[in-house]
Design a protein around this motif. Structure first.
Motif, PDB file in Angstrom:
ATOM      1  N   LYS A 180       4.428   5.598  -5.309  1.00 13.35           N
ATOM      2  CA  LYS A 180       4.520   5.568  -6.768  1.00 13.35           C
ATOM      3  C   LYS A 180       3.536   6.530  -7.413  1.00 13.35           C
ATOM      4  O   LYS A 180       3.793   7.080  -8.493  1.00 13.35           O
ATOM      5  CB  LYS A 180       4.273   4.147  -7.269  1.00 13.35           C
ATOM      6  N   ALA A 181       2.396   6.774  -6.749  1.00 10.18           N
ATOM      7  CA  ALA A 181       1.384   7.690  -7.277  1.00 10.18           C
ATOM      8  C   ALA A 181       1.765   9.152  -7.089  1.00 10.18           C
ATOM      9  O   ALA A 181       1.051  10.045  -7.558  1.00 10.18           O
ATOM     10  CB  ALA A 181       0.039   7.421  -6.606  1.00 10.18           C
ATOM     11  N   GLY A 182       2.885   9.399  -6.412  1.00 15.23           N
ATOM     12  CA  GLY A 182       3.358  10.773  -6.259  1.00 15.23           C
ATOM     13  C   GLY A 182       3.060  11.402  -4.915  1.00 15.23           C
ATOM     14  O   GLY A 182       3.239  12.613  -4.740  1.00 15.23           O
ATOM     15  N   ASN A 183       2.618  10.606  -3.956  1.00 16.23           N
ATOM     16  CA  ASN A 183       2.325  11.137  -2.637  1.00 16.23           C
ATOM     17  C   ASN A 183       3.584  11.251  -1.784  1.00 16.23           C
ATOM     18  O   ASN A 183       4.563  10.544  -2.002  1.00 16.23           O
ATOM     19  CB  ASN A 183       1.324  10.230  -1.913  1.00 16.23           C
ATOM     20  N   ARG A 184       3.523  12.127  -0.809  1.00 20.66           N
ATOM     21  CA  ARG A 184       4.548  12.196   0.233  1.00 20.66           C
ATOM     22  C   ARG A 184       4.101  11.254   1.350  1.00 20.66           C
ATOM     23  O   ARG A 184       3.017  11.413   1.903  1.00 20.66           O
ATOM     24  CB  ARG A 184       4.694  13.629   0.752  1.00 20.66           C
ATOM     25  N   VAL A 185       4.948  10.275   1.660  1.00 17.56           N
ATOM     26  CA  VAL A 185       4.547   9.204   2.568  1.00 17.56           C
ATOM     27  C   VAL A 185       5.298   9.290   3.891  1.00 17.56           C
ATOM     28  O   VAL A 185       6.531   9.259   3.922  1.00 17.56           O
ATOM     29  CB  VAL A 185       4.789   7.824   1.930  1.00 17.56           C
ATOM     30  N   THR A 186       4.544   9.412   4.964  1.00 22.92           N
ATOM     31  CA  THR A 186       5.082   9.286   6.312  1.00 22.92           C
ATOM     32  C   THR A 186       4.602   7.954   6.871  1.00 22.92           C
ATOM     33  O   THR A 186       3.410   7.649   6.829  1.00 22.92           O
ATOM     34  CB  THR A 186       4.594  10.418   7.230  1.00 22.92           C
ATOM     35  N   THR A 187       5.532   7.155   7.373  1.00 26.67           N
ATOM     36  CA  THR A 187       5.185   5.833   7.896  1.00 26.67           C
ATOM     37  C   THR A 187       5.406   5.790   9.397  1.00 26.67           C
ATOM     38  O   THR A 187       6.437   6.248   9.898  1.00 26.67           O
ATOM     39  CB  THR A 187       6.045   4.751   7.223  1.00 26.67           C
ATOM     40  N   ILE A 188       4.423   5.244  10.093  1.00 28.19           N
ATOM     41  CA  ILE A 188       4.524   5.022  11.533  1.00 28.19           C
ATOM     42  C   ILE A 188       4.355   3.534  11.777  1.00 28.19           C
ATOM     43  O   ILE A 188       3.330   2.951  11.432  1.00 28.19           O
ATOM     44  CB  ILE A 188       3.447   5.805  12.311  1.00 28.19           C
ATOM     45  N   LEU A 245       0.839  -1.200   0.000  1.00 30.98           N
ATOM     46  CA  LEU A 245       0.000   0.000   0.000  1.00 30.98           C
ATOM     47  C   LEU A 245       0.873   1.249   0.000  1.00 30.98           C
ATOM     48  O   LEU A 245       0.632   2.200  -0.764  1.00 30.98           O
ATOM     49  CB  LEU A 245      -0.927   0.007   1.217  1.00 30.98           C
ATOM     50  N   ALA A 246       1.887   1.257   0.858  1.00 26.88           N
ATOM     51  CA  ALA A 246       2.798   2.405   0.922  1.00 26.88           C
ATOM     52  C   ALA A 246       3.565   2.571  -0.386  1.00 26.88           C
ATOM     53  O   ALA A 246       3.765   3.689  -0.872  1.00 26.88           O
ATOM     54  CB  ALA A 246       3.770   2.229   2.088  1.00 26.88           C
ATOM     55  N   ARG A 247       3.965   1.453  -0.974  1.00 34.00           N
ATOM     56  CA  ARG A 247       4.688   1.506  -2.244  1.00 34.00           C
ATOM     57  C   ARG A 247       3.806   2.104  -3.333  1.00 34.00           C
ATOM     58  O   ARG A 247       4.247   2.937  -4.122  1.00 34.00           O
ATOM     59  CB  ARG A 247       5.144   0.102  -2.635  1.00 34.00           C
ATOM     60  N   GLY A 248       2.527   1.687  -3.348  1.00 37.17           N
ATOM     61  CA  GLY A 248       1.599   2.238  -4.327  1.00 37.17           C
ATOM     62  C   GLY A 248       1.359   3.723  -4.123  1.00 37.17           C
ATOM     63  O   GLY A 248       1.288   4.494  -5.093  1.00 37.17           O
ATOM     64  N   MET A 249       1.202   4.141  -2.875  1.00 38.42           N
ATOM     65  CA  MET A 249       0.983   5.557  -2.570  1.00 38.42           C
ATOM     66  C   MET A 249       2.186   6.400  -2.985  1.00 38.42           C
ATOM     67  O   MET A 249       2.040   7.505  -3.533  1.00 38.42           O
ATOM     68  CB  MET A 249       0.712   5.735  -1.073  1.00 38.42           C
TER      69      MET A 249
END
Length: 286
Positions: free
Chosen positions: A123-131, A117-121
């Motif tokens: 790849k779609a151009g989002n800025r991803v913060t993971t907790i 899910l994070a990889r897809g987000m």
């Protein structure tokens, strides 16, 4: 038959990774979808969300924790051995689009589900913060993989053995206060997903949770995986597994998940007794 090409014991005697040959599934699977696996012809059907897929090698990867008889049987399988049945991809793929700042929250083995899910987000151009959260350092799986996909990563542990001591909601509060997300995706134990959803509700932050209720056929026929979403009854296998966390009846979901706890414990005890008896018999024969 579906051959296991690689196994890894991520947490000793507890959390296992299996990479399985399933070329057609690997080509079609999308983030958020799941499989149903059977170890033997008479075995239980177990739903597991895919942690990874590789269309080039034709393999899918699942990660599971030993919590009952069937997952204990899974954990004993070695590379080169097979699953009798593998059905998938099942469920609706995650609706991935560019929304801006996405916070991905994972707990326990839910971290593996969060990975695609994070990889897809991203790849779609989002800025991803993971907790990421776990009871202790050795249960914080897939950390390196998640670091590679994230613009920022915060690790939390119940005992403080890795990252910061505390819960994922502690970190999420800080992120919301300083850098409010446009979307939160949470995968993990039901109490964690419920706490995340209650935290984001007053902030009106769209929140997706991935559910894994009791399931049998995975096609919407049996109705075992029903969950109340808003004023509607949904089936996690065909309508999910992802839903709006602000609409989930978490109380009802928890009751259904606990319905077979006593039977599961009894089956697990009987399985361990059989395994111990077989091991003792082999020792005597040697």
């Amino acid at each position: 038959m579906f051959k296991i090409v690689r196994t890894e014991e991520l947490v000793p005697t507890s959390v296992f990774l299996h990479e399985i040959e399933a070329p057609r599934v690997a080509r079609k699977a999308q983030p958020g979808q799941f499989l149903i696996l059977k170890a033997t012809e008479t075995g239980e059907r177990i739903p597991l969300t895919m942690a990874d897929t590789n269309p080039e090698t034709g393999t899918v990867t699942v990660i599971f924790m030993v919590v009952g008889k069937s997952t204990a049987i899974f954990s004993a399988l070695k590379a080169g051995e097979t699953y009798t049945d593998l059905i998938g991809p099942l469920g609706r793929p995650t609706d991935i689009e560019k929304v801006g700042h996405v916070v991905c929250v994972g707990g326990g083995t839910g971290i593996a589900v969060l990975h695609p899910l994070a990889r897809g987000m991203k790849k779609a151009g989002n800025r991803v913060t993971t907790i990421l959260g776990a009871r202790s350092e050795n249960f914080l799986i897939f950390r390196e993989q998640m670091v590679a996909l994230s613009d920022a990563l915060i690790a939390m542990s119940d005992d403080g053995s890795t990252g910061r001591k505390g819960f994922v909601t502690d970190a999420l509060k800080e992120v919301i206060a300083t850098d409010k997300p446009d979307l939160v995706v949470a995968v993990g134990p039901v109490p964690m997903m419920r706490a995340v959803s209650e935290l984001t509700r007053p902030e009106k932050i769209h929140t997706l949770v991935s559910l894994n209720p009791v399931m049998v056929d995975g096609t919407g026929m049996c109705g075992c995986c029903r969950v109340t979403v808003g004023d509607e009854i949904k089936f996690a296998c065909v309508d999910g597994p992802e839903f709006d966390g602000h609409k989930i009846d978490f109380h009802g979901l928890t009751q259904r998940l606990n319905a077979y706890k006593a039977a599961e414990a009894e089956a697990m005890t009987a399985h361990r007794c059989r395994m111990e008896a077989q091991a003792k018999q082999l020792e005597q024969q040697a």
